[in-house]
Design a protein around this motif. Structure first.
Motif, PDB file in Angstrom:
ATOM      1  N   PRO A  71     -69.990 -33.918 -12.554  1.00 25.74           N
ATOM      2  CA  PRO A  71     -69.873 -35.325 -11.898  1.00 25.74           C
ATOM      3  C   PRO A  71     -68.561 -35.720 -12.901  1.00 25.74           C
ATOM      4  CG  PRO A  71     -72.369 -34.933 -12.475  1.00 25.74           C
ATOM      5  CD  PRO A  71     -72.028 -33.610 -13.300  1.00 25.74           C
ATOM      6  N   SER A  72     -68.236 -36.771 -11.520  1.00 18.40           N
ATOM      7  CA  SER A  72     -66.931 -37.831 -13.114  1.00 18.40           C
ATOM      8  C   SER A  72     -67.428 -38.747 -13.786  1.00 18.40           C
ATOM      9  CB  SER A  72     -66.338 -38.559 -11.349  1.00 18.40           C
ATOM     10  OG  SER A  72     -65.466 -39.221 -12.291  1.00 18.40           O
ATOM     11  N   ASN A  86     -63.302 -35.231 -13.570  1.00 17.72           N
ATOM     12  CA  ASN A  86     -64.503 -34.375 -13.184  1.00 17.72           C
ATOM     13  C   ASN A  86     -63.763 -33.045 -13.046  1.00 17.72           C
ATOM     14  OD1 ASN A  86     -62.937 -34.381 -11.026  1.00 17.72           O
ATOM     15  ND2 ASN A  86     -64.111 -34.301  -9.174  1.00 17.72           N
ATOM     16  N   GLN A 115     -71.290 -32.279 -19.779  1.00 15.86           N
ATOM     17  CA  GLN A 115     -70.512 -33.790 -19.420  1.00 15.86           C
ATOM     18  C   GLN A 115     -70.653 -34.899 -20.366  1.00 15.86           C
ATOM     19  OE1 GLN A 115     -73.152 -35.921 -16.460  1.00 15.86           O
ATOM     20  NE2 GLN A 115     -74.096 -33.562 -15.896  1.00 15.86           N
TER      21      GLN A 115
END
Length: 256
Positions: A71-72, A86, A115
């Motif tokens: 995810p961004s 991302n 992430q």
């Protein structure tokens, strides 16, 4: 007789249930981690697997490559620029035993690790490096994630940064910076051209100074080039010594 048939049906149903729980078929890309009375006893597959009902349990593991969309993430670069980044990560299980025994959910664990690694690595670089050195950043992130997921039996094949989203005001600032950089390069190129031209003129002057008649020939050549334009009026000085030679009985003025 009816009671006898019902007993046979119950026995047949029990036998089918027993066989269905004992026989498993694993595809070519699947492996089964087998537990006997809760203890790990081996990895089986692919093909037909026979388990002891109730006593043995099996957990399937897919060995194909997984594609995880990271995810961004909000990242602040080293030069204090806020961006959203991302990425996508490609990984697969190379050791089914470690993937089941060493981590609860290797999919979620790999995603969360990707992430945090994305934020920490990009936060050490400036915005220009994020935009210009993306291949090197991909390699650095992939190496870090791969080293940490090795204990989980996971092999990270590749990491690709997809988008680096920048604020609109920062885009305008980058455009102004790029324009200023182009102007700077243009001025430098112009100055270098003037310097090279001056050096060539000095060399040409030194060569012409060795022979005075060569200067006169160069002077006439320049007049010929100017005379090509018939709309121009040409006024040029004539040296006094040449006038003295063209006018009989007159000598050139002596130098004081």
């Amino acid at each position: 007789m009816t009671v006898d048939y019902s007993i046979y049906l119950v026995l047949a149903a029990a036998l089918v249930a027993l066989l269905s729980s004992a026989l498993r078929i694993l595809r070519e890309y699947e492996r089964g981690v087998v537990f006997t009375l809760g203890r790990f006893t081996g990895v089986k597959g692919p093909g037909l697997i026979i388990l002891i009902p109730i006593i043995q349990k099996m957990v399937k593991v897919d060995l194909r490559t997984f594609v995880e969309d990271v995810p961004s993430q909000d990242v602040i670069s080293r030069d204090n620029v806020s961006v959203k980044v991302n990425a996508v990560i490609y990984y697969r299980v190379i050791d089914a035993e470690r993937a089941i025994l060493n981590v609860e959910d290797y999919h979620a664990a790999t995603s969360q690790l990707a992430q945090t690694t994305l934020r920490s690595v990009l936060g050490k670089h400036e915005l220009d490096e994020m935009l210009a050195e993306r291949d090197q950043l991909n390699s650095d992130i992939q190496e870090i994630i791969d080293s940490q997921t090795d204990t989980w039996g996971i092999k990270v094949a590749n990491v690709e940064i997809k988008h680096v989203d920048i604020d609109e005001s920062m885009i305008r600032a980058i455009a102004r910076q790029a324009e200023a950089e182009r102007l700077r390069r243009a001025k430098i190129i112009n100055a270098e051209g003037e310097q090279q031209a001056a050096e060539k003129l000095v060399q040409a002057g030194e060569q012409l100074a060795r022979q005075p008649s060569a200067m006169q020939l160069r002077y006439f050549s320049a007049l010929y080039d100017i005379a090509g334009e018939k709309t121009n009026t040409i006024v040029f000085p004539i040296p006094a010594d040449i006038l003295a030679q063209l006018t009989p009985g007159k000598r050139p003025p002596e130098a004081p």
